[in-house]
Scaffold this active site. Structure first.
Site, PDB file in Angstrom:
ATOM      1  N   GLU A 186       1.028  -1.128   0.166  1.00  0.00           N
ATOM      2  CA  GLU A 186      -0.153   0.083   0.257  1.00  0.00           C
ATOM      3  C   GLU A 186       0.824   1.350   0.134  1.00  0.00           C
ATOM      4  O   GLU A 186       1.529   1.408   0.792  1.00  0.00           O
ATOM      5  CB  GLU A 186      -1.028   0.004   1.112  1.00  0.00           C
ATOM      6  CG  GLU A 186      -1.830   1.083   1.073  1.00  0.00           C
ATOM      7  CD  GLU A 186      -3.086   1.046   2.323  1.00  0.00           C
ATOM      8  OE1 GLU A 186      -3.257  -0.165   2.425  1.00  0.00           O
ATOM      9  OE2 GLU A 186      -3.486   2.108   2.659  1.00  0.00           O
ATOM     10  N   LYS A 229      -8.078  -1.404  11.073  1.00  0.00           N
ATOM     11  CA  LYS A 229      -7.375  -1.517   9.659  1.00  0.00           C
ATOM     12  C   LYS A 229      -6.301  -0.851   9.471  1.00  0.00           C
ATOM     13  O   LYS A 229      -4.909  -1.209   8.931  1.00  0.00           O
ATOM     14  CB  LYS A 229      -8.376  -1.766   8.313  1.00  0.00           C
ATOM     15  CG  LYS A 229      -7.618  -2.200   7.103  1.00  0.00           C
ATOM     16  CD  LYS A 229      -7.061  -1.250   6.395  1.00  0.00           C
ATOM     17  CE  LYS A 229      -6.518  -1.686   4.873  1.00  0.00           C
ATOM     18  NZ  LYS A 229      -5.582  -0.986   4.282  1.00  0.00           N
ATOM     19  N   ASP A 256       3.623 -14.388  11.677  1.00  0.00           N
ATOM     20  CA  ASP A 256       2.555 -15.150  10.864  1.00  0.00           C
ATOM     21  C   ASP A 256       1.493 -13.975  11.074  1.00  0.00           C
ATOM     22  O   ASP A 256       0.922 -13.750  11.949  1.00  0.00           O
ATOM     23  CB  ASP A 256       1.865 -16.408  11.831  1.00  0.00           C
ATOM     24  CG  ASP A 256       0.617 -17.083  11.271  1.00  0.00           C
ATOM     25  OD1 ASP A 256      -0.258 -16.038  10.167  1.00  0.00           O
ATOM     26  OD2 ASP A 256       0.479 -18.068  11.544  1.00  0.00           O
ATOM     27  N   HIS A 286      -2.782  10.279   0.281  1.00  0.00           N
ATOM     28  CA  HIS A 286      -2.950   9.082  -0.143  1.00  0.00           C
ATOM     29  C   HIS A 286      -2.726   9.261  -1.916  1.00  0.00           C
ATOM     30  O   HIS A 286      -2.056   8.530  -2.599  1.00  0.00           O
ATOM     31  CB  HIS A 286      -4.075   8.632  -0.085  1.00  0.00           C
ATOM     32  CG  HIS A 286      -4.259   7.402   1.167  1.00  0.00           C
ATOM     33  ND1 HIS A 286      -5.516   6.662   1.061  1.00  0.00           N
ATOM     34  CD2 HIS A 286      -3.585   7.221   1.954  1.00  0.00           C
ATOM     35  CE1 HIS A 286      -5.320   5.906   2.097  1.00  0.00           C
ATOM     36  NE2 HIS A 286      -3.915   6.054   2.556  1.00  0.00           N
TER      37      HIS A 286
HETATM   38  C1  MEV Z   1      -6.005   3.008   4.793  1.00  0.00           C
HETATM   39  O1  MEV Z   1      -5.343   1.705   4.383  1.00  0.00           O
HETATM   40  C2  MEV Z   1      -6.117   3.146   6.295  1.00  0.00           C
HETATM   41  C3  MEV Z   1      -7.025   4.245   6.448  1.00  0.00           C
HETATM   42  O2  MEV Z   1      -8.380   4.022   6.210  1.00  0.00           O
HETATM   43  C4  MEV Z   1      -7.008   4.083   8.109  1.00  0.00           C
HETATM   44  C5  MEV Z   1      -8.136   5.071   8.850  1.00  0.00           C
HETATM   45  O3  MEV Z   1      -9.136   5.162   8.339  1.00  0.00           O
HETATM   46  O4  MEV Z   1      -8.274   5.284  10.007  1.00  0.00           O
HETATM   47  C6  MEV Z   1      -6.742   5.488   6.178  1.00  0.00           C
END
Ligand code: MEV
Length: 427
Positions: free
Chosen positions: A85, A265, A281, A378
């Site tokens: 990513e 996530k 793992d 991003h």
């Molecule tokens: C993207 O991989 C992760 C985010 O969506 C985490 C978040 O929203 O806190 C930017």
């Protein structure tokens, strides 16, 4: 045409590839050459990878990167990260720098207990089972002596075996709940071997073993990492306002599972990248982390934040079952190198480092979300992916990157700019 095959695992790599190409590739030659391109030219190294799993036909690369300047408990680390990513490593590096000017990260391991269970059915009286268990308990531990010998020398082994009555949840269901200390190894094979021996010793005509397996839920293999600073140092100006907004973002993840999953996530972006780079793992770590996030019965944030007496505090508490010996950690040359970069950490030190990476990643995401929004950073990082998708050459990349410096990046805008560049023959 039947796509079934027998004896596939016995085929050589070439035979497997040819079979695959015949049956599944649109263009046989292109598919074969892609697979070949990713095979390592060093045959010994390729053989090593072939033997990690069955039916290997190539290697699947993801980038391996470094996020430097992480100060953790006063030591400076460069973190190896394996992740595809685009914005993760850039974000980690920025956050490391931010906190290195504010005292760095502090981390501590709370506990290191791991769990395995023998699941079984028993139809008779519980009292009878309890007295049988009490009678054989020491024998159960002794039966594993040959397996636990080395682990005991290193300070680990079986901590305890508990009989648990689960019949209120499932008729006739009981378990032996076994706790372990596995020191610097993740301990999956060790735990599973012990459990199978324990089950064999324990079983009798009335005890019907269903299965014996470690648990990836390790709420007592827990690590904490934190940062803090004066609210005024939180942002260039109006620090108190942005610190408050940040705390609200964490509070939202605590009450709203739709947000909590995305929030966590983002934490796993940092955690999995180092877990993978060190040959650990990541599926086990992710499963355990998400289960821990739901331990109250509701899925919540793994991080916490507060403002107290003018100070911003941000911390994570996460279960991490990791190893720095055994498994892939010493077999995969890059995993080995990652541990060298991290100064040969113990499993406890690696827990601290990885918890910090999770906290840092969450900090980066929430700081962006509560200030500029996430897309600015991003899409900037994603710009190269888009250019590569559009097969831009070096010169085109240079011109487009320059053109979009400081501007909002979108797929459409880049496509348009590239089209203009190409049609107007400016290069
Ligand atoms: C993207 O991989 C992760 C985010 O969506 C985490 C978040 O929203 O806190 C930017």
């Amino acid at each position: 045409m039947s796509k079934r095959v027998s004896g596939f695992s016995k085929f050589s790599i070439e035979e497997k590839t040819r079979w695959l190409a015949r049956n599944y590739f649109k263009d046989e030659n292109t598919g074969i050459s892609i697979l070949k391109q990713y095979l390592n030219q060093d045959q010994k190294l390729q053989d090593l990878h072939n033997e990690f799993i069955e039916n290997t036909i190539s290697n699947f690369y993801i980038p391996y990167a470094i996020a430097p300047n992480f100060i953790i408990n006063g030591q400076t680390y460069a973190l190896p990260m394996a992740i595809e990513e685009s914005s993760v490593v850039a974000a980690a590096s920025l956050v490391a720098k931010f906190w290195s000017n504010r005292g760095g990260f502090k981390a501590e391991v709370v506990s290191t207990i791991k769990v395995g269970q023998v699941h079984f059915m028993f139809v008779e009286d519980f009292q009878k089972l309890t007295s049988y268990f009490n009678n054989v308990k020491s024998q159960l531990i002794e039966s594993t002596n040959s397996i636990t010998q080395n682990m005991r020398k290193r300070g680990g082994g079986i901590i305890d075996i508990e009989l648990r009555n689960k019949t209120s949840e499932l008729k006739n269901y009981y378990q032996l709940h076994v706790t372990f200390e596995t020191v610097d190894s993740m301990g999956a094979n060790f735990i599973n071997s012990c459990l199978e021996v324990i089950a064999n010793t324990f079983k009798n005509e009335s005890i019907k073993i269903v299965m014996s397996i470690l648990s990836n839920y390790v709420p007592e293999c827990l690590v904490k990492a934190e940062v803090s600073c004066n609210v005024d140092d939180f942002f260039v100006d109006n620090g108190a306002y942005y610190a408050q907004k940040f705390v609200q973002a964490v509070q939202i993840a605590n009450v709203e599972p739709y947000r909590a999953v995305t929030h966590n996530k983002g934490i796993m972006n940092g955690i999995d990248a180092i877990v993978l780079a060190t040959g650990n793992d990541f599926r086990a770590v992710a499963a355990g982390a998400h289960a821990y996030a739901s331990r109250s019965g509701k899925y919540k944030s793994l991080t916490h934040a507060k403002i107290e007496n003018g100070k911003f505090h941000f911390w994570i508490e996460i279960p991490l079952s990791l190893g720095t010996v055994g498994g892939l950690t010493k077999l995969h040359p890059l995993a080995k190198l990652s541990l060298e970069i991290l100064q040969q950490p113990s499993a406890k030190e690696l827990m601290q480092i990885i918890a910090v990476a999770g906290l840092a990643q969450n900090f980066a995401a929430l700081k962006a979300l509560t200030t500029t929004g996430i897309q600015q950073g991003h899409m900037k990082m994603h710009l190269m992916n888009i250019l590569n998708q559009m097969e831009a050459n070096l010169n085109e990349k240079r011109i487009i990157i320059e053109k979009f410096e400081g501007k909002t990046v979108s797929h459409n805008a880049i496509a348009k700019a590239l089209h203009t560049l190409r049609t107007e023959n400016l290069i």
